[in-house]
Design a protein around this motif. Structure first.
Motif, short mmCIF file in Angstrom:
data_model
loop_
_atom_site.label_atom_id
_atom_site.label_comp_id
_atom_site.label_asym_id
_atom_site.label_seq_id
_atom_site.Cartn_x
_atom_site.Cartn_y
_atom_site.Cartn_z
N ILE A 206 0.80 -1.27 0.06
CA ILE A 206 0.14 0.03 0.12
C ILE A 206 0.79 1.15 0.08
CG2 ILE A 206 -1.55 1.36 1.27
CD1 ILE A 206 -3.09 -1.30 2.16
N ARG A 207 2.03 1.26 0.87
CA ARG A 207 2.81 2.26 0.67
C ARG A 207 3.47 2.38 -0.81
NH1 ARG A 207 4.56 -0.44 5.56
NH2 ARG A 207 3.52 0.63 7.46
N SER A 208 3.94 1.26 -1.21
CA SER A 208 4.70 1.25 -2.44
C SER A 208 3.82 1.82 -3.63
CB SER A 208 5.33 -0.01 -2.63
OG SER A 208 6.22 -0.51 -1.70
N ALA A 209 2.48 1.27 -3.51
CA ALA A 209 1.51 1.50 -4.52
C ALA A 209 1.32 3.24 -4.49
CB ALA A 209 0.16 0.80 -4.31
N THR A 210 1.52 4.01 -3.57
CA THR A 210 1.22 5.26 -3.74
C THR A 210 2.49 5.87 -4.58
OG1 THR A 210 0.52 5.48 -1.56
CG2 THR A 210 1.32 7.61 -2.49
N LEU A 211 3.80 5.40 -4.51
CA LEU A 211 4.83 6.00 -5.44
C LEU A 211 4.61 5.38 -6.63
CD1 LEU A 211 7.32 7.54 -5.61
CD2 LEU A 211 8.56 5.59 -4.59
N VAL A 212 4.08 4.07 -6.76
CA VAL A 212 3.84 3.40 -8.05
C VAL A 212 3.03 4.01 -9.03
CG1 VAL A 212 3.20 1.33 -9.55
CG2 VAL A 212 4.74 1.28 -7.47
N GLY A 213 2.00 4.63 -8.30
CA GLY A 213 0.74 5.18 -8.75
C GLY A 213 1.08 6.48 -9.58
N ILE A 214 2.16 7.33 -8.99
CA ILE A 214 2.83 8.38 -9.66
C ILE A 214 3.28 8.06 -10.92
CG2 ILE A 214 4.31 10.29 -9.16
CD1 ILE A 214 3.93 10.22 -6.32
N LEU A 215 3.96 7.00 -10.92
CA LEU A 215 4.46 6.81 -12.40
C LEU A 215 3.49 6.21 -13.32
CD1 LEU A 215 7.75 4.91 -10.59
CD2 LEU A 215 7.51 7.36 -11.89
N THR A 216 2.51 5.44 -12.66
CA THR A 216 1.46 4.50 -13.80
C THR A 216 0.36 5.47 -13.88
OG1 THR A 216 0.79 3.46 -12.06
CG2 THR A 216 2.68 2.53 -13.19
N GLY A 217 0.32 6.62 -13.08
CA GLY A 217 -0.90 7.39 -13.36
C GLY A 217 -2.33 6.76 -12.88
N THR A 218 -1.99 5.98 -11.80
CA THR A 218 -3.28 5.33 -11.16
C THR A 218 -3.24 5.46 -9.66
OG1 THR A 218 -2.03 3.18 -10.97
CG2 THR A 218 -3.06 3.46 -13.06
N GLY A 219 -4.49 5.32 -9.13
CA GLY A 219 -4.60 5.26 -7.68
C GLY A 219 -4.57 6.67 -6.97
#
Length: 262
Positions: A206-219
């Motif tokens: 959940i923590r990582s998904a926040t940063l990944v979402g910035i790159l992938t434009g999701t969440g």
């Protein structure tokens, strides 16, 4: 006499290690041209800026429903990536463990997959997959999935290796098949630890998904990046607050579950 020499040797080793750390730190500061005094004196100014700009207002609260919608997307994506990765990791863990391995080749292959996927950061996986899948939720899911497979496989191998050998030997002596040994002896003993690792990875993802979402434009990462780039700091504060509350709530729930199962 030997004890005194051993203590002197450890003292020298500690002194040398500290000296190396100091030298490396100094060289790093010199190469990056980082001014320590400027950094320290800037802290009060940075704190003041945070308290004056990162305030949750009535206008930002009006955007809460859309923020929660994206937050739910992030949570469900993290859970989906973790649970599906756990299923794959159980198989790889059984193949890689010394207790349950079928062959040395499969054991080495399982450990290689775990090491390879674990040692590449999730953000790097997101950037790699971004080239093939583009900016969408699938890219974020796959980045979390691959990173989780590496971590959980390693954790499951260690959990299975800690299983009591007497139960395995007893079932082997009775002529039990490989699947019966795994089902009756290995999984029941290692399952609590496995569940604990899965819960830990859900929190981490959940923590990582926040940063990944910035790159992938999701969440929730996309929402954070959107309002940050438009300098809507009041909404950024609300997004950050919801992320922190969510992570704390999930961590408390996982800690409670761990206490029950362990």
């Amino acid at each position: 006499m030997k004890r005194e020499k051993e203590m002197k040797r450890k003292r020298w080793q500690t002194t040398i290690l500290l000296a190396v750390i100091i030298v490396v730190t100094y060289v790093s500061i010199a190469i990056t041209e980082f001014n320590v005094l400027t950094g320290i004196t800037a802290i009060p100014q940075a704190i003041g800026w945070m308290f004056s700009h990162l305030l949750i207002t009535q206008e930002s609260l009006a955007k809460l429903p859309s923020i929660l919608e994206k937050l739910n997307e992030t949570i469900f994506m993290s859970i989906a990536a973790t649970t599906t990765a756990a299923a794959v990791s159980i198989f790889l863990g059984l193949m890689g463990s010394k207790t349950t391995r079928v062959s040395n080749v499969l054991s080495v292959l399982a450990r290689f997959i775990a090491s390879f996927s674990r040692n590449i950061p999730v953000v790097a996986w997101a950037l790699i997959l971004l080239l093939s899948f583009g900016q969408n939720s699938m890219t974020g899911y796959l980045a979390l999935f691959v990173g989780t497979v590496g971590f959980l496989t390693r954790a499951f191998i260690e959990s299975i290796d800690e299983v009591s050998g007497s139960a395995v030997e007893a079932l082997t002596a009775t002529g039990a098949t490989y699947f019966q040994i795994v089902n009756k002896a290995v999984i029941p003993q290692s399952l609590p630890q496995m569940i604990s690792w899965i819960l830990f990875m859900i929190e981490t993802n959940i923590r990582s998904a926040t940063l990944v979402g910035i790159l992938t434009g999701t969440g929730i990462g996309y929402i954070f990046d959107l309002y940050y780039k438009t300098m809507d700091y009041n909404t950024v504060a609300l997004v950050t607050f919801t992320i922190v509350i969510t992570v704390i709530a999930i961590e408390m729930a996982s800690n409670y579950i761990r206490k029950v199962i362990l």
